[in-house]
Design a protein around this motif. Sequence first.
Motif, PDB file in Angstrom:
ATOM      1  N   HIS A 195       0.690  -1.300   0.008  1.00 46.93           N
ATOM      2  CA  HIS A 195       0.131   0.044   0.085  1.00 46.93           C
ATOM      3  C   HIS A 195       0.916   1.244  -0.045  1.00 46.93           C
ATOM      4  CE1 HIS A 195      -3.798  -2.294   0.606  1.00 46.93           C
ATOM      5  NE2 HIS A 195      -3.072  -2.920   1.264  1.00 46.93           N
ATOM      6  N   GLU A 254       2.030   5.069   1.022  1.00 44.90           N
ATOM      7  CA  GLU A 254       2.449   5.540   2.432  1.00 44.90           C
ATOM      8  C   GLU A 254       1.498   5.907   3.327  1.00 44.90           C
ATOM      9  OE1 GLU A 254       6.360   6.616   2.940  1.00 44.90           O
ATOM     10  OE2 GLU A 254       5.784   8.650   3.439  1.00 44.90           O
ATOM     11  N   LYS A 255       1.278   5.325   4.493  1.00 43.03           N
ATOM     12  CA  LYS A 255      -0.026   5.474   5.316  1.00 43.03           C
ATOM     13  C   LYS A 255       0.236   6.889   5.843  1.00 43.03           C
ATOM     14  CE  LYS A 255      -0.208   0.938   6.679  1.00 43.03           C
ATOM     15  NZ  LYS A 255       0.329  -0.118   7.554  1.00 43.03           N
ATOM     16  N   LYS A 280       5.028   7.231  -3.056  1.00 44.75           N
ATOM     17  CA  LYS A 280       5.579   6.315  -2.035  1.00 44.75           C
ATOM     18  C   LYS A 280       4.759   5.261  -1.797  1.00 44.75           C
ATOM     19  CE  LYS A 280       9.459   6.506   1.117  1.00 44.75           C
ATOM     20  NZ  LYS A 280       9.390   5.081   1.496  1.00 44.75           N
ATOM     21  N   ARG A 281       5.365   4.046  -1.556  1.00 48.60           N
ATOM     22  CA  ARG A 281       4.805   2.971  -1.244  1.00 48.60           C
ATOM     23  C   ARG A 281       5.164   2.323   0.336  1.00 48.60           C
ATOM     24  NH1 ARG A 281       6.846  -1.340  -4.598  1.00 48.60           N
ATOM     25  NH2 ARG A 281       5.337  -2.677  -3.399  1.00 48.60           N
ATOM     26  N   ASP A 282       4.664   1.884   1.133  1.00 44.04           N
ATOM     27  CA  ASP A 282       4.825   1.547   2.435  1.00 44.04           C
ATOM     28  C   ASP A 282       5.731   0.045   2.537  1.00 44.04           C
ATOM     29  OD1 ASP A 282       4.441   3.353   4.269  1.00 44.04           O
ATOM     30  OD2 ASP A 282       2.214   2.506   4.658  1.00 44.04           O
TER      31      ASP A 282
END
Length: 183
Positions: A21, A23-24, A94-96
């Motif tokens: 997912h 970036e939270k 950006k991805r987590d």
Amino acid sequence: MKRFFSLLLLMFSTTVAGGAHAEKADFEKPTNVEANQMAYDDVKQINTFTGNVILTRGTLVMHAQKLTVSQDPAGYQYATLLAAPGGLATFRQKRDAGPNQWVEGQAERIEYDGKTEIVKLFSKARIRRLEGTKPTDEVEGEFISYDSRAEFFTVNNTPSGENKVGGGRIKAVIQPRTESKGK
């Protein structure tokens, strides 16, 4: 307006390939939209930004010539990003999945359905996952559909979303995974 911005972040908060997912922390960031013009129809629940539209929220950056967001009576929202003639609408986030992991996509038209949580990319569609600036996976076709609930995507050879003989080819590049020694 708050729902509008939540939709836009949700729209690109999942990656198209792989289930990692976005970036939270982006959910906690303010949303900024720049455009040459904005029109809001409160009765029809339609918000339209036109002219060099740039949306940023945390690590999410989207570019389009036109961005339209509507809401149905049940409160579900739908968004469409359109490219300028001859250009492409784009997003990058950006991805987590780890440090320096990114996803980016482009197409002439990008649509999001808030009720089904499906993102569709039409004409000259491409999604790439990156580690820094190095692509790790890439898919291309005339149509890409991503169901964020099921974490499932399809790539088809015509902008209508159908596969047709003679309609062209899709392309996928899947890089070999290597584990870094010493980590």
